[in-house]
Design a protein around this motif. Structure first.
Motif, short mmCIF file in Angstrom:
data_model
loop_
_atom_site.label_atom_id
_atom_site.label_comp_id
_atom_site.label_asym_id
_atom_site.label_seq_id
_atom_site.Cartn_x
_atom_site.Cartn_y
_atom_site.Cartn_z
N GLY A 120 2.72 9.74 -6.46
CA GLY A 120 4.12 10.03 -6.74
C GLY A 120 5.08 9.77 -5.60
O GLY A 120 6.27 10.04 -5.72
N SER A 121 4.59 9.26 -4.46
CA SER A 121 5.54 9.00 -3.39
C SER A 121 6.16 7.62 -3.58
O SER A 121 5.66 6.80 -4.35
CB SER A 121 4.85 9.10 -2.03
OG SER A 121 4.19 7.90 -1.74
N THR A 122 7.28 7.39 -2.89
CA THR A 122 7.98 6.12 -3.05
C THR A 122 7.25 5.05 -2.25
O THR A 122 7.03 5.21 -1.05
CB THR A 122 9.41 6.26 -2.53
OG1 THR A 122 10.01 7.38 -3.21
CG2 THR A 122 10.22 5.02 -2.81
N ILE B 140 7.34 3.50 -7.45
CA ILE B 140 6.75 4.81 -7.22
C ILE B 140 5.24 4.69 -7.38
O ILE B 140 4.75 4.05 -8.30
CB ILE B 140 7.28 5.82 -8.27
CG1 ILE B 140 8.80 5.80 -8.35
CG2 ILE B 140 6.76 7.22 -7.99
CD1 ILE B 140 9.50 6.26 -7.11
N CYS B 141 4.51 5.30 -6.46
CA CYS B 141 3.05 5.26 -6.54
C CYS B 141 2.58 6.06 -7.75
O CYS B 141 2.95 7.21 -7.92
CB CYS B 141 2.45 5.85 -5.28
SG CYS B 141 0.66 5.91 -5.32
N SER B 142 1.79 5.41 -8.60
CA SER B 142 1.36 6.10 -9.82
C SER B 142 0.30 7.15 -9.50
O SER B 142 0.04 8.04 -10.28
CB SER B 142 0.79 5.10 -10.81
OG SER B 142 -0.42 4.58 -10.30
N GLY C 151 0.83 -1.19 0.00
CA GLY C 151 0.00 0.00 0.00
C GLY C 151 0.87 1.24 0.00
O GLY C 151 2.00 1.21 0.46
N CYS C 152 0.32 2.31 -0.54
CA CYS C 152 1.04 3.58 -0.51
C CYS C 152 0.81 4.24 0.85
O CYS C 152 -0.32 4.32 1.31
CB CYS C 152 0.53 4.48 -1.63
SG CYS C 152 1.25 6.11 -1.58
N HIS C 153 1.87 4.70 1.49
CA HIS C 153 1.73 5.30 2.82
C HIS C 153 1.02 6.63 2.75
O HIS C 153 0.46 7.10 3.71
CB HIS C 153 3.08 5.54 3.48
CG HIS C 153 4.07 4.47 3.21
ND1 HIS C 153 5.41 4.64 3.36
CD2 HIS C 153 3.91 3.21 2.79
CE1 HIS C 153 6.03 3.54 3.04
NE2 HIS C 153 5.16 2.65 2.69
N ASP C 154 1.10 7.27 1.60
CA ASP C 154 0.58 8.62 1.51
C ASP C 154 -0.87 8.68 1.04
O ASP C 154 -1.62 9.54 1.48
CB ASP C 154 1.44 9.46 0.56
CG ASP C 154 2.68 9.98 1.26
OD1 ASP C 154 2.93 9.50 2.39
OD2 ASP C 154 3.39 10.82 0.71
N CYS C 155 -1.25 7.83 0.08
CA CYS C 155 -2.60 7.99 -0.47
C CYS C 155 -3.43 6.72 -0.32
O CYS C 155 -4.59 6.70 -0.71
CB CYS C 155 -2.54 8.43 -1.93
SG CYS C 155 -2.04 7.12 -3.06
N ASP C 156 -2.84 5.66 0.25
CA ASP C 156 -3.58 4.44 0.53
C ASP C 156 -3.94 3.64 -0.72
O ASP C 156 -4.78 2.76 -0.64
CB ASP C 156 -4.85 4.74 1.33
CG ASP C 156 -5.08 3.70 2.43
OD1 ASP C 156 -4.12 2.97 2.72
OD2 ASP C 156 -6.18 3.63 2.97
#
Ligand SMILES: [Zn+2]
Ligand SMILES: [Zn+2]
Lengths: 222, 224
Positions: free
Chosen positions: B55-57, B50-52, B30-35
């Protein structure tokens, strides 16, 4: 056991170790991460109200942090009080200007920008803003990492206090401003930690998937 | 460094055959920033996903993450001891000399009655870095030697908790500013600890860039 979790369904992510788990079909207030045993929430609990409260406290402390001296320098019986700003000016006049710029940015610009940015991020989430979510997410990541640099002045006071204690010949004493300034730094770090950047994405329209609203979520209106 | 970027709209991938590791644990990241939740992509060593969506790693893959991190953290431990034991600055004025170590700075503040500031300085320059170094040694050493220790889960969780509070790189700038402020007043002599400090910062930064928490969590789980 697998039947208790829906395969297509929404997932929960552990805030600490980032493990992704399926949401249990029965809501559990005290769900623990199976891997790191931290408690799991879909979103940081009360994220916005906590962020606002901490920001407000930081703004209140910011005023005395700048008005009161952070230290008093005594040399040969003469005492001079230094505030954050007068310290920057001293560096500019006596020292090297690059260092003055660094301290000015770290102690004056960063706290103000950090408070303003977090406040506008929280505000944008509250208004369900659709404006450039990627840039807002990036802004949050920047704010989260630069906030620590404001500690510079607290460290300068610490080092001067420890080095200069030769009685009336030369001594440095920490003053109330340093307490308030340290408080501002801690409060803004806590405010940044309380803000949940995923709220930015929850409020986007026409975004399927990740913004599935959960049962028991505090924002059921969507 | 190669970058692996997911296709568009990969925000929420429904994977047909989910690999269930345990109760409800899916092989998803999961992306830590946008879930955003995606099936774990294959990322070559040294690469990052990279989260599409935001944009966070998502994560970085490091070759031999445990060994490299362990080596750097061991070096950091030695440097940290040196940085704490020896004075980092000496102050010379009209024949009188005072030294300061990391601990004595905190101690002087405490003596002046500035308890809150003293605690904050101690937390950010001594306690948090010591926790980072000590706990990483405690977790990674046994993983490298292939045995499990009780408390590894809690210890590694605390590595995560203490991370934002370790601010030694900021302290180094503080030393520079203090030197400039005092340079008209007296003679400032840099001590051995200053060099150790200067080295500690890149070594710790290297350790945290080599650390791949996901791999460490999985290895802790495997050893149990
Ligand atoms: Zn976890
Ligand atoms: Zn993302």
């Amino acid at each position: 056991m697998a039947a208790a979790f829906s395969i297509r369904g929404p997932h929960l992510q552990c805030h600490t170790c980032h493990l992704v788990v399926a949401t249990p079909s029965v809501p559990d207030e005290r769900l623990r991460c199976p891997r790191c045993r931290a408690s799991i929430h879909r979103r940081k609990p009360n994220s916005l109200s906590r962020t606002w409260a901490l920001l407000l406290a930081a703004i209140i402390c910011y005023i005395p942090a700048n008005l009161y001296p952070i230290m008093e320098v005594t040399t040969l019986g003469r005492t001079q009080a230094d505030t954050i700003l007068s310290g920057v000016i001293y560096l500019y006049v006596h020292g090297t200007w690059p260092l003055a710029v660094i301290v000015f940015i770290a102690s004056v610009v960063v706290p103000i920008l950090k408070i303003l940015t977090l406040a506008s991020l929280a505000f944008s989430v509250e208004r369900s803003s659709q404006w450039r979510p990627r840039d807002r997410a990036r802004l949050y990541r920047i704010v989260e990492t630069v906030g620590r640099w404001s500690m510079v002045d607290v460290y300068v006071v610490t080092i001067l206090v420890a080095l200069v204690h030769l009685g009336s010949l030369a001594s440095v004493d920490a003053r109330l401003g340093a307490v308030f300034f340290g408080t501002v730094v801690v409060l803004t770090i806590l405010a940044a930690e309380s803000f949940d950047p995923r709220l930015i994405w929850d409020r986007l329209e026409g975004e399927p998937g990740a913004s599935v609203v959960q049962n028991g979520d505090e924002r059921d209106g969507e | 460094m190669s970058r692996l970027i997911f296709g568009d709209k990969a925000a929420f991938v429904i994977v047909p055959d989910l690999k269930l590791i345990g109760d409800g644990i899916l092989q998803l990241v999961g992306c830590h920033d946008c879930d955003a939740v995606v099936e774990e992509p294959n990322v070559p060593d040294g690469g990052a996903a990279i989260c599409s969506r935001c944009g966070s790693t998502l994560f970085r893959r490091q070759r031999r993450t445990v060994e490299f991190t362990l080596a750097l953290v061991s070096a950091a431990a030695i440097l940290f001891v040196v940085a704490n034991v020896y004075p980092f600055l000496s102050f010379q004025m009209q024949g009188q000399v005072t030294h300061t170590t990391l601990g004595s700075g905190t101690f002087s503040l405490w003596e002046q009655g500035q308890h809150a500031v003293a605690l904050l300085v101690a937390l950010t320059t001594i306690v948090a870095p010591a926790l980072q170094i000590g706990l990483l040694l405690f977790v990674l050493g046994p993983i490298h030697l292939q045995f499990s220790v009780p408390g590894a889960v809690t210890a590694f969780r605390w590595v995560e908790y203490s991370r934002p509070w370790s601010m030694i790189e900021v302290f180094l700038i503080g030393i520079l500013v203090a030197v400039v402020k005092l340079s008209d007043m007296a003679n400032i002599i840099p001590g051995l600890a200053l060099g150790a400090f200067g080295l500690l910062i890149p070594v710790l930064a290297g350790a945290s860039s080599f650390l791949d928490p996901e791999v460490v969590w999985r290895k802790i789980g495997d050893l149990k």
